[in-house]
Scaffold this motif. Structure first.
Motif, short mmCIF file in Angstrom:
data_model
loop_
_atom_site.label_atom_id
_atom_site.label_comp_id
_atom_site.label_asym_id
_atom_site.label_seq_id
_atom_site.Cartn_x
_atom_site.Cartn_y
_atom_site.Cartn_z
N HIS A 157 72.69 -24.17 16.73
CA HIS A 157 71.78 -24.94 15.89
C HIS A 157 71.89 -24.52 14.42
N ASP A 201 62.54 -25.35 19.00
CA ASP A 201 62.61 -24.61 20.26
C ASP A 201 61.51 -23.57 20.36
N ARG A 235 58.26 -24.90 21.66
CA ARG A 235 58.15 -25.19 23.10
C ARG A 235 57.28 -24.17 23.82
N HIS A 291 67.63 -30.66 14.52
CA HIS A 291 67.57 -30.00 15.83
C HIS A 291 67.64 -31.02 16.97
ZN LIG Z 1 65.97 -27.97 21.57
#
Ligand SMILES: [Zn+2]
Length: 296
Positions: A25, A59, A62, A141
């Motif tokens: 990323h 991320d 999350r 992303h």
């Molecule tokens: Zn992701």
């Protein structure tokens, strides 16, 4: 990004394995910035480090926000068979047909891309430095995630076919073994393109990803059936407390041969597509002059 940090994230954060590794990323954003054309390139280059640092925020969210995870994938095969014509590409039509719970359960990434692309246009118009960085880095992303094959299938980790761990083997461990040591070799000059309809474009990426996911699963299955158990796994080390067996170098060499640059190609396409969606948003915002936003 250091190798030790990458390894740390792989081992301490199993849920983080379900997306391009953090290294990828960050590297995708770094390279996308250098594909941006003048005059907007100036703004992106001035903020390259922030765009890299925030490339993984989605991320990290999350872990604290339960609505975040479905924004990173779409399990297309839960809508029948390729090319999944039962699924309306337009979000409102899909919502009407399947309801929010079902859409959420099956993943939302193409629509998330479209929503963030729209927001990026608005904040470009407002010339809001902080918000441009926020929406550009998050949008990048999601674009990169949509380009990962295993983000487009229900069998996203080979869990339905006895191939568990294939997700991390493809998107984290393969890049770590074969791409990270040569990271400067991947700097390249892709040509960016104009994205008129981000929803259609994102579905195109997810559909490509789905077809590739079937190849990845097939290739992994083939290699696992060809190698003996001794050749497939690393020998257990004396002080190893890991319950999960590590796949061997021989496995990865075969994976590399059979994937035939698939990971590298998806990586490079991600770079071009991230830059293209950023640039298209700036064009749609009527090309604002951002030269007063170069400094914090
Ligand atoms: Zn992701």
């Amino acid at each position: 990004m250091t190798l030790s940090f990458l390894l740390l994230t792989l081992h301490l954060c199993p849920s983080c394995e379900s997306q391009w590794g953090f290294w990828a990323h960050r590297q995708i954003h770094r390279q996308a910035v250098y594909l941006m054309p003048a005059p907007v390139a100036e703004f992106f280059r001035a903020h390259v480090q922030e765009l890299i640092d925030h490339s993984i925020d989605a991320d990290n969210r999350r872990r604290i926000d339960p609505t975040e995870a479905p924004q990173h994938y779409i399990d297309l095969d839960r809508y029948g068979s390729y090319p999944f014509d039962d699924l309306p590409r337009n979000y409102d039509d899909a919502l009407k047909k399947f309801g929010y719970e079902r859409l959420k359960e099956n993943g939302l990434v193409p629509w998330r891309i479209a929503a963030f692309a729209d927001s990026l246009i608005i904040v470009f118009r407002e010339q809001n430095r902080e918000k441009i960085i926020y929406f550009a880095s998050n949008l990048g992303h999601y674009v990169a995630d949509a380009n990962v094959p295993l983000h487009a299938t229900e069998n996203y980790d080979g869990q339905l076919t006895g191939q568990k761990g294939i997700h991390a083997r493809w998107e984290s461990l393969y890049p770590q073994k074969f791409m990270l040591p040569r990271e400067n070799a991947y700097l390249q000059n892709g040509s960016i393109f104009i994205i008129d309809d981000p929803t259609q474009e994102a579905f195109k990426w997810s559909l490509e990803s789905f077809l590739l996911s079937q190849q990845v699963l097939e290739i992994d299955k083939q290699i696992q059936s060809e190698l003996s158990q001794e050749d497939l796994y690393e020998p257990p080390s004396e002080n190893s407390s890991k319950s999960r067996k590590e796949f061997s170098q021989m496995y990865y060499e075969k994976l590399k041969e059979k994937l035939n640059q698939m990971v590298e190609n998806r990586f490079e396409l991600s770079v071009v597509r991230v830059a293209s969606i950023w640039y298209s948003a700036w064009l749609k915002a009527n090309e604002p002059n951002l030269s007063n936003l170069l400094n914090k």
